[in-house]
Design a protein around this motif. Sequence first.
Motif, PDB file in Angstrom:
ATOM      1  N   GLU A  70      22.865  -7.374 -53.800  1.00 41.71           N
ATOM      2  CA  GLU A  70      22.013  -8.257 -52.998  1.00 41.71           C
ATOM      3  C   GLU A  70      22.717  -8.680 -51.710  1.00 41.71           C
ATOM      4  OE1 GLU A  70      20.965 -11.464 -55.554  1.00 41.71           O
ATOM      5  OE2 GLU A  70      19.238 -10.401 -56.402  1.00 41.71           O
ATOM      6  N   ARG A  71      24.028  -8.867 -51.787  1.00 46.03           N
ATOM      7  CA  ARG A  71      24.785  -9.279 -50.604  1.00 46.03           C
ATOM      8  C   ARG A  71      24.741  -8.188 -49.532  1.00 46.03           C
ATOM      9  NH1 ARG A  71      27.488 -13.706 -49.871  1.00 46.03           N
ATOM     10  NH2 ARG A  71      27.044 -14.257 -52.027  1.00 46.03           N
ATOM     11  N   ALA A  74      21.292  -8.135 -47.997  1.00 47.90           N
ATOM     12  CA  ALA A  74      21.133  -9.269 -47.076  1.00 47.90           C
ATOM     13  C   ALA A  74      21.776  -8.960 -45.729  1.00 47.90           C
ATOM     14  CB  ALA A  74      21.744 -10.523 -47.681  1.00 47.90           C
ATOM     15  N   SER A  78      20.103  -8.796 -41.972  1.00 49.54           N
ATOM     16  CA  SER A  78      20.702  -9.575 -40.880  1.00 49.54           C
ATOM     17  C   SER A  78      20.974  -8.686 -39.675  1.00 49.54           C
ATOM     18  CB  SER A  78      21.993 -10.222 -41.381  1.00 49.54           C
ATOM     19  OG  SER A  78      22.627 -10.933 -40.344  1.00 49.54           O
ATOM     20  N   GLY A 103      15.328 -11.599 -46.729  1.00 50.16           N
ATOM     21  CA  GLY A 103      16.432 -11.078 -47.511  1.00 50.16           C
ATOM     22  C   GLY A 103      16.378 -11.577 -48.943  1.00 50.16           C
ATOM     23  N   LYS A 105      17.367 -13.598 -52.242  1.00 51.24           N
ATOM     24  CA  LYS A 105      17.930 -14.937 -52.420  1.00 51.24           C
ATOM     25  C   LYS A 105      19.323 -14.800 -53.042  1.00 51.24           C
ATOM     26  CE  LYS A 105      14.361 -17.332 -50.986  1.00 51.24           C
ATOM     27  NZ  LYS A 105      13.776 -16.262 -50.189  1.00 51.24           N
TER      28      LYS A 105
END
Length: 301
Positions: A70-71, A74, A78, A103, A105
């Motif tokens: 997920e990071r 994200a 970005s 993105g 959570k």
Amino acid sequence: MTWDEKIKDFENFLKFERNFSDNTLDAYLRDIRKLRDYADSEMDNLGPLEITYENLQEYLFQLSKKKFSERTQARWISSIKAFFKYLVDDEVRTDNPSSLLEGPKLGLYLPDTLSFDDVEKIISAIDISTDLGRRNHCMIEVLYGCGLRVSELIDLKISNINFKELYLKVDGKGDKSRFVPLANWTSKLIKEYISEVRSKYKINKKCEDILFLNSRGSAMSRVIVFIIIKELTDKAGINKKISPHTFRHSFATHLLQNGADLRYIQEMLGHSSITTTEIYTHLKNEELRDVILNFHPRNMA
């Protein structure tokens, strides 16, 4: 107008106007080039001015099926948002196809830390009978004793070390400098490394002021520092995913545990916002929670 032209313009914008660090810049550009390659191969060579919100959604959906964290997802979003916002601000596009992208959570990220015993085990695993071992010992002590990022470690200059007043001048992210106190023990190791190990190298002219050098007398790479730490961690029998950054996290956590003020820790880490440093208070709270669960009489019945 091609992808490559706009990516180059975007690179100059991030580098000279936003003052991005090399590592962040590389990550953003890599993400946009990945989008460019997908647009070329899967979207009939769609250019940066024609791509739509639906196209971006489909692209991110396809990537998400590959089980990236997920990071990472994200960060892609970005990067994409920053790119298309730049195109709008530069009046190349009138609309922003990324404005509605959301993105994943992200939960609270608590970094891995080492106990002081773990740090000692890693240092004990170093063979200090060799010159490389003595250099590695000094590097680990500087990482842990000064809370440096790996990029700050490999760029550390001898001229930025004040042995008399015992502090380092560190050139951090976004060309921001900070001063970090230097313990007597760490200062002694650095002096010994310079006089007894580094002095033996035939030093590359461009690296005459760089503290930590490889055996060829040139600056060390980030990758080599990661490899050294991985090997030492394995040798010490520590079953954690350890990186150079783990020593920085441990530096901050151990200071907080021993009563240091969060504002001072913020200064030493070079965080522009206290919010970033507050992650370490969560680590302390986790520790307190474990103490209560393990030792409170209501939980021992």
